[in-house]
Design an enzyme around this catalytic site. Structure first.
Site, mmCIF file in Angstrom:
data_model
loop_
_atom_site.group_PDB
_atom_site.id
_atom_site.type_symbol
_atom_site.label_atom_id
_atom_site.label_comp_id
_atom_site.label_asym_id
_atom_site.label_seq_id
_atom_site.Cartn_x
_atom_site.Cartn_y
_atom_site.Cartn_z
ATOM 1 N N ASN A 234 -41.022 -72.694 -77.674
ATOM 2 C CA ASN A 234 -41.405 -71.898 -76.506
ATOM 3 C C ASN A 234 -42.910 -71.662 -76.477
ATOM 4 O OD1 ASN A 234 -40.745 -70.307 -78.808
ATOM 5 N ND2 ASN A 234 -40.657 -68.456 -77.569
ATOM 6 N N ILE A 235 -43.463 -71.724 -75.272
ATOM 7 C CA ILE A 235 -44.889 -71.538 -75.052
ATOM 8 C C ILE A 235 -45.052 -70.445 -74.007
ATOM 9 C CG2 ILE A 235 -47.041 -72.632 -74.336
ATOM 10 C CD1 ILE A 235 -45.841 -75.311 -75.271
ATOM 11 N N GLU B 34 -36.301 -75.320 -75.107
ATOM 12 C CA GLU B 34 -35.456 -76.445 -74.700
ATOM 13 C C GLU B 34 -36.057 -77.187 -73.512
ATOM 14 O OE1 GLU B 34 -34.847 -73.163 -74.869
ATOM 15 O OE2 GLU B 34 -32.815 -72.757 -74.129
ATOM 16 N N CYS C 225 -33.357 -72.626 -67.650
ATOM 17 C CA CYS C 225 -33.038 -73.743 -68.556
ATOM 18 C C CYS C 225 -31.682 -74.346 -68.223
ATOM 19 C CB CYS C 225 -33.065 -73.270 -70.009
ATOM 20 S SG CYS C 225 -34.736 -73.041 -70.626
ATOM 21 N N CYS D 45 -31.560 -69.320 -70.877
ATOM 22 C CA CYS D 45 -31.798 -68.591 -69.628
ATOM 23 C C CYS D 45 -31.327 -69.412 -68.435
ATOM 24 C CB CYS D 45 -33.276 -68.227 -69.500
ATOM 25 S SG CYS D 45 -34.335 -69.607 -68.979
HETATM 26 N N1 THU Z 1 -36.578 -68.521 -75.201
HETATM 27 C C1 THU Z 1 -36.440 -69.875 -75.415
HETATM 28 O O1 THU Z 1 -37.423 -70.565 -75.651
HETATM 29 N N2 THU Z 1 -35.198 -70.405 -75.345
HETATM 30 C C2 THU Z 1 -34.051 -69.689 -75.191
HETATM 31 O O2 THU Z 1 -32.963 -70.270 -75.149
HETATM 32 C C3 THU Z 1 -34.108 -68.227 -75.099
HETATM 33 C C4 THU Z 1 -35.478 -67.655 -74.875
HETATM 34 C C5 THU Z 1 -37.922 -67.925 -75.317
HETATM 35 C C6 THU Z 1 -38.598 -67.523 -74.024
HETATM 36 C C7 THU Z 1 -39.568 -66.461 -74.505
HETATM 37 O O3 THU Z 1 -40.758 -67.093 -74.973
HETATM 38 C C8 THU Z 1 -38.871 -65.838 -75.690
HETATM 39 O O4 THU Z 1 -37.873 -66.748 -76.102
HETATM 40 C C9 THU Z 1 -38.245 -64.488 -75.408
HETATM 41 O O5 THU Z 1 -37.357 -64.562 -74.376
#
Ligand code: THU
Length: 129
Positions: free
Chosen positions: A45-46, A58, A92, A89
């Site tokens: 995640n970025i 993802e 995604c 989310c």
């Molecule tokens: N996040 C993801 O990268 N994937 C997920 O399946 C759930 C949430 C990230 C988004 C954000 O940077 C952090 O987790 C908190 O929600």
């Protein structure tokens, strides 16, 4: 079609957590995408101070695969820093439904608890009014 090597894909997703840029949530998520050509694309995640610009792990992995010209996605593994399996989310789910229909989605907790699902299960009735 042979079964994806989920152990390898999960290990890639665990390793991908180190790539996270998550200064706002401190929630480091790793992902790995397996393509039909056998390639694995990592993602993490970025985040951004403009929170809506944040991209989940993802989606980073999936978009990386697409940007490399891959279109046939076999499996996606996602590891969250949670004690139980977490859930992708809505954005995604929508992106996986369009870019990786029919693939396997392996959700993992930080302890390796697993749930195997699909984009269709995560987002039912896609494209149906
Ligand atoms: N996040 C993801 O990268 N994937 C997920 O399946 C759930 C949430 C990230 C988004 C954000 O940077 C952090 O987790 C908190 O929600």
């Amino acid at each position: 079609m042979t079964q994806p090597d989920y152990a390898t894909l999960a290990a890639e997703a665990f390793a991908a957590r180190d790539l996270a840029y998550a200064p706002y949530s401190q929630f480091h998520v790793g992902a790995a995408v397996l393509t039909a050509s056998g390639r694995i694309f990592r993602g993490a995640n970025i985040e951004n101070t403009a929170l809506q610009a944040t991209v989940c792990a993802e989606r980073v992995a999936l978009l990386s695969a697409y940007a490399a010209g891959e279109r046939a996605i076999l499996a996606i593994a996602v590891v969250t820093p949670t004690d139980t399996v977490a859930s992708p989310c809505g954005v995604c789910r929508q992106v996986m439904a369009e870019l990786a229909p029919g693939c396997s989605v392996l959700l993992l907790s930080q302890h390796g608890e697993q749930r195997l699902t699909t984009p269709e299960e995560l987002l039912p009735r896609t494209g149906t009014p």
